[in-house]
Design an enzyme around this catalytic site. Sequence first.
Site, mmCIF file in Angstrom:
data_model
loop_
_atom_site.group_PDB
_atom_site.id
_atom_site.type_symbol
_atom_site.label_atom_id
_atom_site.label_comp_id
_atom_site.label_asym_id
_atom_site.label_seq_id
_atom_site.Cartn_x
_atom_site.Cartn_y
_atom_site.Cartn_z
ATOM 1 N N TYR A 30 41.670 36.316 39.507
ATOM 2 C CA TYR A 30 40.802 37.472 39.263
ATOM 3 C C TYR A 30 39.650 37.098 38.342
ATOM 4 O O TYR A 30 39.701 36.101 37.608
ATOM 5 C CB TYR A 30 41.607 38.614 38.629
ATOM 6 C CG TYR A 30 42.076 38.312 37.215
ATOM 7 C CD1 TYR A 30 41.281 38.652 36.111
ATOM 8 C CD2 TYR A 30 43.288 37.678 36.978
ATOM 9 C CE1 TYR A 30 41.691 38.369 34.821
ATOM 10 C CE2 TYR A 30 43.705 37.391 35.705
ATOM 11 C CZ TYR A 30 42.908 37.732 34.613
ATOM 12 O OH TYR A 30 43.313 37.430 33.339
ATOM 13 N N PHE A 68 34.483 39.352 31.049
ATOM 14 C CA PHE A 68 35.338 39.284 29.856
ATOM 15 C C PHE A 68 36.624 38.491 30.093
ATOM 16 O O PHE A 68 37.333 38.170 29.147
ATOM 17 C CB PHE A 68 35.686 40.687 29.333
ATOM 18 C CG PHE A 68 36.296 41.615 30.353
ATOM 19 C CD1 PHE A 68 37.631 41.523 30.703
ATOM 20 C CD2 PHE A 68 35.514 42.586 30.963
ATOM 21 C CE1 PHE A 68 38.174 42.384 31.626
ATOM 22 C CE2 PHE A 68 36.070 43.456 31.899
ATOM 23 C CZ PHE A 68 37.398 43.358 32.238
ATOM 24 N N ASP A 69 36.941 38.175 31.336
ATOM 25 C CA ASP A 69 38.163 37.382 31.577
ATOM 26 C C ASP A 69 38.120 36.817 32.992
ATOM 27 O O ASP A 69 37.540 37.426 33.899
ATOM 28 C CB ASP A 69 39.415 38.221 31.387
ATOM 29 C CG ASP A 69 40.677 37.385 31.262
ATOM 30 O OD1 ASP A 69 40.564 36.156 31.085
ATOM 31 O OD2 ASP A 69 41.780 37.957 31.326
ATOM 32 N N ILE A 123 47.362 47.162 33.799
ATOM 33 C CA ILE A 123 46.757 48.497 33.816
ATOM 34 C C ILE A 123 47.043 49.170 35.157
ATOM 35 O O ILE A 123 47.256 48.516 36.180
ATOM 36 C CB ILE A 123 45.244 48.429 33.530
ATOM 37 C CG1 ILE A 123 44.529 47.565 34.567
ATOM 38 C CG2 ILE A 123 44.977 47.942 32.104
ATOM 39 C CD1 ILE A 123 43.009 47.540 34.423
ATOM 40 N N TYR A 125 41.667 51.173 30.181
ATOM 41 C CA TYR A 125 42.050 51.177 28.769
ATOM 42 C C TYR A 125 41.651 52.455 28.044
ATOM 43 O O TYR A 125 41.788 52.550 26.837
ATOM 44 C CB TYR A 125 41.445 49.951 28.058
ATOM 45 C CG TYR A 125 42.014 48.665 28.598
ATOM 46 C CD1 TYR A 125 43.225 48.168 28.138
ATOM 47 C CD2 TYR A 125 41.362 47.968 29.604
ATOM 48 C CE1 TYR A 125 43.762 47.000 28.644
ATOM 49 C CE2 TYR A 125 41.886 46.800 30.124
ATOM 50 C CZ TYR A 125 43.097 46.322 29.646
ATOM 51 O OH TYR A 125 43.625 45.169 30.153
ATOM 52 N N PHE A 180 37.014 44.489 38.770
ATOM 53 C CA PHE A 180 37.829 43.283 38.924
ATOM 54 C C PHE A 180 37.698 42.780 40.352
ATOM 55 O O PHE A 180 37.923 43.531 41.310
ATOM 56 C CB PHE A 180 39.302 43.582 38.632
ATOM 57 C CG PHE A 180 39.634 43.687 37.175
ATOM 58 C CD1 PHE A 180 39.930 42.547 36.439
ATOM 59 C CD2 PHE A 180 39.641 44.913 36.538
ATOM 60 C CE1 PHE A 180 40.246 42.653 35.093
ATOM 61 C CE2 PHE A 180 39.955 45.026 35.204
ATOM 62 C CZ PHE A 180 40.248 43.888 34.464
#
Length: 572
Positions: free
Chosen positions: A63, A73-74, A93, A119, A136
């Site tokens: 991902y 961010f990731d 999540i 979140y 994502f």
Amino acid sequence: MEDGFENPAAGKFNDTDEDGVGEEMEEVGEEREIGKDGLMKKIIKEGDGYEGPINGDEVEVHYVGSLLDGTRFDSSYDREMPFKFKLGLGHVIQGWDDGIKTMKKGEKALFTIPPALAYGESGSPPTIPPNATLQFEIELISWTKVKDICKDGGILKTILSEGENWQTPKDSDEVLVKYEARLDDGTLVSKSEEVEFIVKDGCFCPALSKAVKTMKKGEKTLLTVKPQYAFGEKGREPAGGNECVVPPNTALQITLELVSWKTVSEVTTDNKVLKKILKEGEGYDRPNDGAVVQVKLIGKLQDGTVILKKGYDEVPFEFKIDEEQVIDGLDRGVKTMKKGEVSLLTIHPEYAFGSTESHQEFATVPANSTVCYDVELISFEKEKDLWELTTQEKIEASGRKKEEGNTLFKKQKYERASKRYEKALSFIEYDSAFTDDEKQQAKLLKVSCNLNNAACKLKLRDYKQAVKLCTKVLDADSKNVKALYRRAQACIQLVDLDLAEMDIKKALEIDPDNRDVKLEYKLLREKVKEYNKKDAQFYGNIFAKMNRVEHLNSANGVRKQDVGPMTIDSKA
């Protein structure tokens, strides 16, 4: 960011409504809403097949996570390692749980996830601000089917290595397993190279007996076990030097392998003859009543003392099923075996040597002893089935079974005699193909077997069945004195004295000098007097009580009321 997936915001996990998902045709590049909470999905690359993962499955994904302004961010690609987690258990999540359930193997999709499914108001500082909508790009590499054994998430089973065939153990079976139990942090709790136990009795913790019933021979699985199926609120102290403490309310990861198992079955419905298969036999065929079997066997007491050994010389031990040539439990047990099968029979006294001492080949069997037999069924020759017999052979077979019943009756073995008469009747029950002469022979046999069986039922105090059997005879021959006599005997025991009197009077009309019928008539008259006396006493006691009550009422000034017929309530 990976830590954020494993610890989602509280209250974010629930099973979404998947109705319609997967039924709609998804096109590459087309964006659509998943569910009703604003989760959007756009397929970038189509997947393979039609199947997708379900809750509890362990999925493997790559991902890339970004904010709406494009800030990344990731990314699992950056770590060069796919991310694995169990779907639908709140490990990530909710937008992930809901979205990945719609994917197929190899599919790549872009998910736009609103704050409520990500979140929320708190965000995930410092990379994800409050109330952030996230995007994502997820690729579903593969997934492993996970079985929720107890349907409550308490024991999740992931198959690491498939087993053989389709059979799985039952509660009564004896299994041989290997297992290794660890805490979530990898600490070894307990390890066993091989341990044998009866499934219903369990081993180590409750999860093992529940899980092993879902496994095939040779299967190896990973169990994720919640505390209620491990050691609960109390935890566990080490049982040996190589084991460690399990703290209270602790989950376990258990690797379990089902090496093999021995099937244990109940030969009799009262659980007093048990069979444990040590070696499977060939095919599906088994001996029937009357089959000639060849076996090797060793009989033992429960303490291991050998009482007999047969069939280990040059010639196997041979006997005929259902002919009382061996103890009843051995007879019944061998009847359930296949050719080549080796089994251990555990036989309680009722089906062995009973309440008396018995001297066997090598030792004496004490009274009320449970015995065990190691048996190998070398071969057997079945008695011909009904459909294999000619009409004349059926009549001959019926006659033989009737004679066997007569022999057993003389030995006062009434239950076994009854079964012989029923078997005799089964050969001639359907006589449409018989010649006229054969039908006459069959009729005589039916009358004789039903009468003899009625005599068995009288001895066994099954009076209702005795009445039914005699009635069958009387339907065919209304003047059969034995049938009238035996039905009268049963009716007296059932206190149907009117029918008993009718039968006896009719029997005396047909055969006035029959001594047995005369004696039964005398017994009947005595029974009638006895019951009349009891009735008189019963009603006399009632009338006496009524007189006492009336006397007391009069003495107390209670006015006697007129008694009239019961009427309906006109106001109803």
